[in-house]
Write a protein that holds these residues in place. Sequence first.
Motif, PDB file in Angstrom:
ATOM      1  N   LEU A 568       0.851  -1.261  -0.015  1.00 20.51           N
ATOM      2  CA  LEU A 568       0.003   0.174  -0.131  1.00 20.51           C
ATOM      3  C   LEU A 568       0.767   1.238   0.116  1.00 20.51           C
ATOM      4  N   VAL A 569       2.137   1.155   0.789  1.00 16.33           N
ATOM      5  CA  VAL A 569       2.919   2.507   0.846  1.00 16.33           C
ATOM      6  C   VAL A 569       3.984   2.179   0.264  1.00 16.33           C
ATOM      7  N   LYS A 570       4.486   3.132  -0.543  1.00 15.91           N
ATOM      8  CA  LYS A 570       5.704   2.909  -1.509  1.00 15.91           C
ATOM      9  C   LYS A 570       6.696   4.007  -1.062  1.00 15.91           C
ATOM     10  N   VAL A 571       7.778   3.768  -0.734  1.00 21.35           N
ATOM     11  CA  VAL A 571       8.971   4.720  -0.299  1.00 21.35           C
ATOM     12  C   VAL A 571       9.995   4.578  -1.177  1.00 21.35           C
ATOM     13  N   TYR A 572      10.359   5.611  -1.780  1.00 25.59           N
ATOM     14  CA  TYR A 572      11.513   5.950  -2.842  1.00 25.59           C
ATOM     15  C   TYR A 572      12.572   6.319  -2.225  1.00 25.59           C
ATOM     16  N   PRO A 573      13.921   5.701  -2.624  1.00 26.34           N
ATOM     17  CA  PRO A 573      15.052   6.241  -1.950  1.00 26.34           C
ATOM     18  C   PRO A 573      15.455   7.459  -2.438  1.00 26.34           C
ATOM     19  N   VAL A 574      16.355   8.263  -1.360  1.00 21.89           N
ATOM     20  CA  VAL A 574      16.958   9.672  -1.589  1.00 21.89           C
ATOM     21  C   VAL A 574      18.500   9.701  -1.975  1.00 21.89           C
ATOM     22  N   PRO A 575      18.776  10.142  -2.928  1.00 16.90           N
ATOM     23  CA  PRO A 575      20.369  10.187  -2.977  1.00 16.90           C
ATOM     24  C   PRO A 575      20.914  11.222  -2.095  1.00 16.90           C
ATOM     25  N   ILE A 576      22.260  10.990  -1.795  1.00 24.51           N
ATOM     26  CA  ILE A 576      23.142  11.881  -0.900  1.00 24.51           C
ATOM     27  C   ILE A 576      23.700  12.622  -1.739  1.00 24.51           C
ATOM     28  N   ALA A 577      23.768  14.149  -1.680  1.00 24.98           N
ATOM     29  CA  ALA A 577      24.443  14.945  -2.385  1.00 24.98           C
ATOM     30  C   ALA A 577      25.924  15.157  -1.543  1.00 24.98           C
ATOM     31  N   GLY A 578      26.957  15.509  -2.471  1.00 27.75           N
ATOM     32  CA  GLY A 578      28.332  15.693  -1.970  1.00 27.75           C
ATOM     33  C   GLY A 578      29.298  15.987  -3.154  1.00 27.75           C
ATOM     34  N   GLY A 602      22.933   8.870  -7.159  1.00 28.22           N
ATOM     35  CA  GLY A 602      22.416  10.079  -7.924  1.00 28.22           C
ATOM     36  C   GLY A 602      22.480   9.551  -9.397  1.00 28.22           C
ATOM     37  N   THR A 603      21.477   9.888 -10.093  1.00 27.72           N
ATOM     38  CA  THR A 603      21.533   9.559 -11.821  1.00 27.72           C
ATOM     39  C   THR A 603      21.534  10.998 -12.511  1.00 27.72           C
ATOM     40  N   VAL A 604      20.947  11.966 -11.799  1.00 28.40           N
ATOM     41  CA  VAL A 604      21.331  13.231 -12.636  1.00 28.40           C
ATOM     42  C   VAL A 604      21.637  14.444 -11.496  1.00 28.40           C
ATOM     43  N   TYR A 605      22.372  15.374 -12.271  1.00 27.90           N
ATOM     44  CA  TYR A 605      23.140  16.337 -11.295  1.00 27.90           C
ATOM     45  C   TYR A 605      23.038  17.747 -11.874  1.00 27.90           C
ATOM     46  N   PHE A 606      22.586  18.766 -10.854  1.00 26.94           N
ATOM     47  CA  PHE A 606      22.496  20.248 -11.305  1.00 26.94           C
ATOM     48  C   PHE A 606      23.495  20.922 -10.478  1.00 26.94           C
ATOM     49  N   MET A 632      27.989  27.599  -3.801  1.00 25.50           N
ATOM     50  CA  MET A 632      28.107  26.559  -4.758  1.00 25.50           C
ATOM     51  C   MET A 632      27.312  25.306  -4.451  1.00 25.50           C
ATOM     52  N   THR A 633      26.129  25.338  -5.120  1.00 27.83           N
ATOM     53  CA  THR A 633      25.003  24.209  -4.992  1.00 27.83           C
ATOM     54  C   THR A 633      24.869  23.154  -5.895  1.00 27.83           C
ATOM     55  N   LEU A 634      24.792  22.096  -5.327  1.00 24.69           N
ATOM     56  CA  LEU A 634      24.710  20.717  -6.281  1.00 24.69           C
ATOM     57  C   LEU A 634      23.451  20.099  -5.740  1.00 24.69           C
ATOM     58  N   GLU A 635      22.395  19.954  -6.722  1.00 25.69           N
ATOM     59  CA  GLU A 635      21.376  18.996  -6.396  1.00 25.69           C
ATOM     60  C   GLU A 635      21.633  17.749  -7.156  1.00 25.69           C
ATOM     61  N   VAL A 636      21.303  16.641  -6.523  1.00 22.73           N
ATOM     62  CA  VAL A 636      21.404  15.232  -7.181  1.00 22.73           C
ATOM     63  C   VAL A 636      19.973  14.521  -6.932  1.00 22.73           C
ATOM     64  N   GLY A 637      19.574  14.028  -8.333  1.00 23.74           N
ATOM     65  CA  GLY A 637      18.369  13.555  -8.282  1.00 23.74           C
ATOM     66  C   GLY A 637      18.505  11.886  -8.812  1.00 23.74           C
ATOM     67  N   ASN A 638      17.534  11.086  -8.708  1.00 20.07           N
ATOM     68  CA  ASN A 638      17.370   9.851  -9.082  1.00 20.07           C
ATOM     69  C   ASN A 638      16.049   9.526  -9.831  1.00 20.07           C
ATOM     70  N   SER A 639      16.023   8.308 -10.485  1.00 24.34           N
ATOM     71  CA  SER A 639      15.062   8.007 -11.324  1.00 24.34           C
ATOM     72  C   SER A 639      13.358   7.967 -10.588  1.00 24.34           C
ATOM     73  N   PHE A 640      13.475   8.058  -9.305  1.00 24.04           N
ATOM     74  CA  PHE A 640      12.100   8.094  -8.504  1.00 24.04           C
ATOM     75  C   PHE A 640      11.718   9.519  -8.436  1.00 24.04           C
ATOM     76  N   GLY A 641      12.556  10.627  -8.832  1.00 25.32           N
ATOM     77  CA  GLY A 641      12.222  11.940  -8.541  1.00 25.32           C
ATOM     78  C   GLY A 641      12.606  12.557  -7.224  1.00 25.32           C
ATOM     79  N   ALA A 643      15.363  13.829  -4.501  1.00 23.53           N
ATOM     80  CA  ALA A 643      16.686  14.747  -4.829  1.00 23.53           C
ATOM     81  C   ALA A 643      17.109  15.227  -3.458  1.00 23.53           C
ATOM     82  N   ASP A 644      18.389  15.619  -3.296  1.00 23.66           N
ATOM     83  CA  ASP A 644      19.276  15.826  -2.281  1.00 23.66           C
ATOM     84  C   ASP A 644      20.234  17.224  -2.745  1.00 23.66           C
ATOM     85  N   THR A 645      20.264  18.082  -1.759  1.00 19.18           N
ATOM     86  CA  THR A 645      20.951  19.234  -2.307  1.00 19.18           C
ATOM     87  C   THR A 645      21.905  19.386  -0.974  1.00 19.18           C
TER      88      THR A 645
END
Length: 748
Positions: A568-578, A602-606, A632-641, A643-645
Amino acid sequence: MIKIKPVFLGVLLWFLGSTGFVLGQTEVPVIENTDTEPIVYCSDSVYVARNISLQNIQIDAADKGMQVSIVNYERGEDKLGYDLVPSLKYNWNDSKGTLEISGVGTDEQYREAISKVFYFNQSGTRSVGTREFAIGLLDADYLPATEHFYQYIAKRGIRWTVAKTEAEKMTYYGLQGYLATITSSVENDFIYSKIDGVGWIGGSDADKEGDWYWKTGPEAGTLFWRGTSNGTAFGFAYWNYGEPNNVQKSWGDDEDYAHMVVSPDSKARSWNDLSDEGDKNNPEGYYYPQGYVVEFGGMENLKLQLSATAYIEVRESKRPELDYTKVQTLFCGTMSATVELIFQDSDPLVELIPLDATVTVDNGLTTKPRITVKDYGKYYFQLNTIDEASCPYIDTVMFEFHNQPKAIFNLDEDECYGYNLQLSYSGEDVEEAAFTWYYNDAEFESGIGLDSVTIPLGFENIDRSVALKVNEQGCIDSSLALEVKVKPNIIVSVENEEGCSPLITEFSVNTSKPAESYLWNFDDGSTSDDENPNHKFLNPDDVRKTFDISLTVLDINGCENTAVYDSLVKVYPVPIAGFDFSPKEVLITDPYVNFTNTSHAGTVYFWNFGDSTISYETEPVHRYNAMGVYNMTLEVGNSFGCADTIVKQVSVVFDKINPPTAFSPNATLPGDQEFRLYAEGVVPDGYNLVIFNRWGELVFETNTQEQGWDGTMSNGNFAPSGMYTWVLEYNDFMGGSHKQKGNITLLF
């Protein structure tokens, strides 16, 4: 034509020769019915002449044959039917009451055909009495009362005098023909029923006006009427209203000849007088001659057996009918019973006979026989009855003996059932049975042999009941409605049921009945007894994690139910930005920074460099164009949407001032006309510039980088050209203190 088989019979030589028989062939047709007693007709059809006998009849023409005629025919009531003899043709003449049978055949074939002719009455209110039947050849109709034969000859426009002559030329198996003389109402009715139009008969007053004589046949010269319409009868006469009236015709003729009337306005079967030509000027009228009636017999001493008679007594009878609204025909749970035979509006004599050898009947001659059978089932009996008119009837009746079922089934009224309820018949059935299952007082499902059923109970907040009716061959039992307790229905609603870790989810529940308690299990080792709890779900892994949520509810009726909602509940992993960068201290003189990506999962980086520039590279290199402290900011995302900053500061700092080596107040460019030390990143506070000549004497001093040395001394005169020494102390925007010194050449 009809062929006659040859046998010697000397007495009839002259007659047979005169009627068309070949001389020397002396055997004539014989039609005989020895059954002279009336056959009783009650309600079922009866054969007219079952034992008819035919001799010397050979029909070899398709339009010839025999006929069975109802002499005293009651139209609308009487009718003849037949069992077909395939080689012959049949035609029922409803207007005459005659069944005609034709076609090539032997006397045996025609005997079979006549024996299979049966009578039945079509009317519900029949005319009782004896019906008389004449059986003869198609050539003529036979009247038993006169023992004469009659034939209608259709011939439009024929005169009476011509008809008389033609009739007297005709013979019928040795019998002389003549225009019919009618001496009784029986004869009159018979002739009328057999003719098809206006027909001349043998009466005339041509010799003496008003004296009507029969002019033909054995009655020739017999006076039967004198006068006109109000005249005197001297025998049988049946004139129409106002007849005879001797109306003189326009062409001069009187009405001197008798004929039968067919006008619908006339008295039925009556006569009138016409001229010799009839109403010759009106060929379409009722008084235009249509033909004449020929009678054969009485002119000679010759008895021919060319017709047979039969009689049927029509009785006022009605088949005794059992009143099935009062007669019990079904017996349940027993193999022996007394039956009461109750009839509708009658009290006949009865006899009940079993048609099954295993069945016994006691008191079978009474209206209360006792029946005993060996096995359950349906049993047939012959019921013989005799009504008040002494008419016998045979019927078949059925009585049934069957098992008495009990409508019982498996239901525990103390048990709490789920959404579906399985019910099974637990009684005993012997024969095929029909089951009807009820849910909440309404029929749910029924069928032959349907001894089990699944009922979806649902979860509404309602009272529930089930019942059963069993019908085994008409023997019925119904159960009482039994209450069904249903487990509470659980409907879980979720807000924020999927998302990135940590996920705070809100739960709420709706139950069909008020609940006593709740127990939630969140599948992560934690529970809650709140009705509508909130819960935080964590996913420390690198892949999606699902949680099975279960809720157990106990309602006020003591029924417990557990609802399990898988995933019933689906929890997605969160990437760690560094990230890291080098050099750690960035000088404006060399402002390139190398970034190292240390993020996890992470899979995408901004990248946002803090100077309005961005990058999507994994590990970019960036050049800063100005000194400053940059977030200086780095936002890291994954395929589940998810993100970590991370944010770090990058400082681009001041390096040193690069002074000129010479200047001239006379230079063309304004910037070359003074000596000024300044740079971006130098703050006003703490700034001090002093210039010395070669003897160490101070020639210029300023506390702001906005002011430069223009080559003059304190007295306003230009200093002499040459080399001078300068010393500069200043602070940068990062708070650093600096001290520089050098030489400058003054030129003119």
